[in-house]
Scaffold this motif. Structure first.
Motif, PDB file in Angstrom:
ATOM      1  N   LYS A  99       0.833  -1.204   0.000  1.00 23.07           N
ATOM      2  CA  LYS A  99       0.000   0.000   0.000  1.00 23.07           C
ATOM      3  C   LYS A  99       0.866   1.251   0.000  1.00 23.07           C
ATOM      4  O   LYS A  99       0.582   2.233  -0.692  1.00 23.07           O
ATOM      5  N   GLU A 100       1.948   1.204   0.765  1.00 20.73           N
ATOM      6  CA  GLU A 100       2.850   2.356   0.864  1.00 20.73           C
ATOM      7  C   GLU A 100       3.513   2.663  -0.478  1.00 20.73           C
ATOM      8  O   GLU A 100       3.778   3.832  -0.798  1.00 20.73           O
ATOM      9  N   PHE A 139       3.977   6.777  -4.629  1.00 16.98           N
ATOM     10  CA  PHE A 139       3.836   7.107  -6.048  1.00 16.98           C
ATOM     11  C   PHE A 139       2.859   8.274  -6.220  1.00 16.98           C
ATOM     12  O   PHE A 139       3.117   9.204  -6.990  1.00 16.98           O
ATOM     13  N   GLY A 140       1.732   8.232  -5.507  1.00 21.96           N
ATOM     14  CA  GLY A 140       0.755   9.321  -5.582  1.00 21.96           C
ATOM     15  C   GLY A 140       1.336  10.644  -5.123  1.00 21.96           C
ATOM     16  O   GLY A 140       1.061  11.697  -5.720  1.00 21.96           O
ATOM     17  N   ASP A 141       2.144  10.605  -4.064  1.00 22.97           N
ATOM     18  CA  ASP A 141       2.803  11.831  -3.596  1.00 22.97           C
ATOM     19  C   ASP A 141       3.697  12.413  -4.684  1.00 22.97           C
ATOM     20  O   ASP A 141       3.690  13.629  -4.944  1.00 22.97           O
ATOM     21  N   GLY A 181       1.604  13.877  -7.610  1.00 20.99           N
ATOM     22  CA  GLY A 181       1.053  15.186  -7.257  1.00 20.99           C
ATOM     23  C   GLY A 181       2.113  16.265  -7.273  1.00 20.99           C
ATOM     24  O   GLY A 181       1.892  17.371  -7.776  1.00 20.99           O
ATOM     25  N   GLU A 182       3.295  15.947  -6.741  1.00 23.79           N
ATOM     26  CA  GLU A 182       4.408  16.902  -6.735  1.00 23.79           C
ATOM     27  C   GLU A 182       4.797  17.297  -8.157  1.00 23.79           C
ATOM     28  O   GLU A 182       5.022  18.476  -8.465  1.00 23.79           O
ATOM     29  N   MET A 183       4.897  16.297  -9.033  1.00 21.58           N
ATOM     30  CA  MET A 183       5.269  16.575 -10.422  1.00 21.58           C
ATOM     31  C   MET A 183       4.213  17.427 -11.120  1.00 21.58           C
ATOM     32  O   MET A 183       4.530  18.395 -11.821  1.00 21.58           O
ATOM     33  N   LEU A 184       2.960  17.083 -10.922  1.00 21.29           N
ATOM     34  CA  LEU A 184       1.888  17.810 -11.608  1.00 21.29           C
ATOM     35  C   LEU A 184       1.875  19.280 -11.236  1.00 21.29           C
ATOM     36  O   LEU A 184       1.616  20.151 -12.087  1.00 21.29           O
ATOM     37  N   LEU A 185       2.169  19.590  -9.997  1.00 19.55           N
ATOM     38  CA  LEU A 185       2.184  20.987  -9.567  1.00 19.55           C
ATOM     39  C   LEU A 185       3.214  21.808 -10.339  1.00 19.55           C
ATOM     40  O   LEU A 185       3.010  22.999 -10.576  1.00 19.55           O
ATOM     41  N   VAL A 199      -2.816  12.189  -4.872  1.00 21.69           N
ATOM     42  CA  VAL A 199      -2.761  13.211  -5.926  1.00 21.69           C
ATOM     43  C   VAL A 199      -3.774  14.320  -5.647  1.00 21.69           C
ATOM     44  O   VAL A 199      -3.466  15.507  -5.748  1.00 21.69           O
ATOM     45  N   GLN A 200      -4.971  13.934  -5.300  1.00 22.05           N
ATOM     46  CA  GLN A 200      -6.018  14.920  -5.023  1.00 22.05           C
ATOM     47  C   GLN A 200      -5.654  15.810  -3.839  1.00 22.05           C
ATOM     48  O   GLN A 200      -5.928  17.009  -3.851  1.00 22.05           O
ATOM     49  N   ARG A 201      -5.002  15.231  -2.833  1.00 20.46           N
ATOM     50  CA  ARG A 201      -4.572  16.041  -1.694  1.00 20.46           C
ATOM     51  C   ARG A 201      -3.508  17.048  -2.119  1.00 20.46           C
ATOM     52  O   ARG A 201      -3.515  18.201  -1.677  1.00 20.46           O
ATOM     53  N   ALA A 202      -2.603  16.619  -2.990  1.00 22.32           N
ATOM     54  CA  ALA A 202      -1.548  17.522  -3.453  1.00 22.32           C
ATOM     55  C   ALA A 202      -2.109  18.682  -4.265  1.00 22.32           C
ATOM     56  O   ALA A 202      -1.559  19.791  -4.257  1.00 22.32           O
ATOM     57  N   LEU A 203      -3.219  18.427  -4.965  1.00 24.41           N
ATOM     58  CA  LEU A 203      -3.789  19.442  -5.865  1.00 24.41           C
ATOM     59  C   LEU A 203      -5.016  20.139  -5.279  1.00 24.41           C
ATOM     60  O   LEU A 203      -5.722  20.839  -5.991  1.00 24.41           O
ATOM     61  N   GLU A 204      -5.261  19.963  -3.992  1.00 22.86           N
ATOM     62  CA  GLU A 204      -6.511  20.459  -3.411  1.00 22.86           C
ATOM     63  C   GLU A 204      -6.651  21.973  -3.481  1.00 22.86           C
ATOM     64  O   GLU A 204      -7.775  22.497  -3.464  1.00 22.86           O
ATOM     65  N   ASN A 205      -5.561  22.695  -3.602  1.00 21.21           N
ATOM     66  CA  ASN A 205      -5.638  24.160  -3.695  1.00 21.21           C
ATOM     67  C   ASN A 205      -5.654  24.657  -5.136  1.00 21.21           C
ATOM     68  O   ASN A 205      -5.672  25.869  -5.375  1.00 21.21           O
TER      69      ASN A 205
END
Length: 306
Positions: A232-233, A238-240, A243-247, A275-281
């Motif tokens: 799971k980790e 990977f999601g973290d 999200g970092e890359m997408l920003l 990903v959604q948490r990283a992009l929430e703003n």
């Protein structure tokens, strides 16, 4: 024109997906096929493999009299799409095709195939396009992405494909996007995006967490869904990273929507929360596509028959 057809191939590092399209860009039933990519084979084996799968697809057409007007390949970059020359290197796929004029080499070999000569139109076109661009064009044509003015398209699989679109036009060179709209080669951590946000990136995370290195991506995903903590980790990390890359690209481009496709999207339940948490703003709508090759075929049909 009902007996005029096009062949479309979505070329990936592991598999090549193929389909036969009619003159209206519709997939002919029972012509979708999946072939191994043989991306680590030598030059001659790869070229002959392409010819073999082309002929296999032609043989699927059941019309008594038909014409093949063109073949379209959606290929990952770097690639000179106008000239049909691959410059892929250093990513463990299609290395033997570096600098090869694929259009000329394939045409020479196809002209030795009786089945091809019987059905090829004159003139005959072989078209090469970027696979992420064709995915973007197909998504824009067929689904919800058309509701948005600015969209980033991402394909996650053996590599990281990308396209930036504004009002239905793919943008290649502008200050608010990476060169060619390609994120895969952008510096990221101690390497480039492609090394982190791909199947091999996930497997590298798994190795760091001492997850069984012989497991496939699907096996790690299945283990994660069964509740195994380390597996799971892997996807949370990977999601973290995703999200970092997408920003890095959302900040300057300010898209209204983000469309993500590719094989890794099949595991979206394991990483999209991060990903959604990283992009929430960010004011961006996230859309997932589970029909990457189909959308790519649609895009290719428009490139071959504009």
């Amino acid at each position: 024109m009902d007996n005029h057809y096009y062949l479309a191939f979505d070329v990936g590092g592991l598999f090549i997906n193929g389909a036969v399209l009619n003159s209206r860009g519709e997939i002919i039933p029972n012509t979708e096929s999946y072939f191994p990519s043989k991306s680590n084979a030598d030059r001659e084996e790869l070229l002959n493999h392409f010819v073999h799968i082309i002929c296999r697809q032609i043989a699927k057409i059941l019309d008594k009299y038909f014409t093949i007007d063109g073949i379209g390949f959606a290929f990952p970059g770097p690639f000179d799409y106008q000239k049909g020359v691959s410059f892929i290197s250093g990513v463990n796929k299609f290395e033997s095709l570096y600098g090869v004029d694929l259009r000329t080499e394939l045409t020479l070999r196809l002209k030795q195939q009786k089945l091809f000569l019987q059905h090829a139109s004159t003139p005959f076109r072989i078209v090469f396009e970027n696979n992420a661009d064709m995915f973007a064009l197909g998504e824009w044509t067929t689904v919800k992405a058309k509701d948005y003015d600015r969209v980033i398209f991402l394909t996650l699989g053996n590599g990281t494909g990308s396209a930036f679109m504004e009002n239905g036009v793919i943008i290649k060179n502008r200050e608010d996007i990476p060169t060619n709209g390609w994120v895969y080669c952008h510096p990221f951590h101690d390497s480039i995006v492609d090394d982190y946000l791909s199947t091999r990136g996930i497997l590298r995370i798994a190795q760091h967490l001492n997850v069984n290195p012989s497991l496939s991506l699907k096996e790690i995903a299945d283990a994660a869904r069964s509740g195994l903590k380390d597996e799971k980790e892997v996807f949370l990390r990977f999601g973290d990273l995703l999200g970092e890359m997408l920003l890095l690209f959302i900040k300057p481009f300010q898209p209204d929507a983000l469309v993500i496709g590719g094989q890794i999207v099949k595991c979206h339940d394991l990483f999209m929360g991060e990903v959604q948490r990283a992009l929430e703003n960010e004011q961006v709508t996230i859309l997932l596509s589970d029909q990457t090759s189909y959308r790519t075929f649609v895009g290719l049909s428009k490139a071959m028959n504009p």
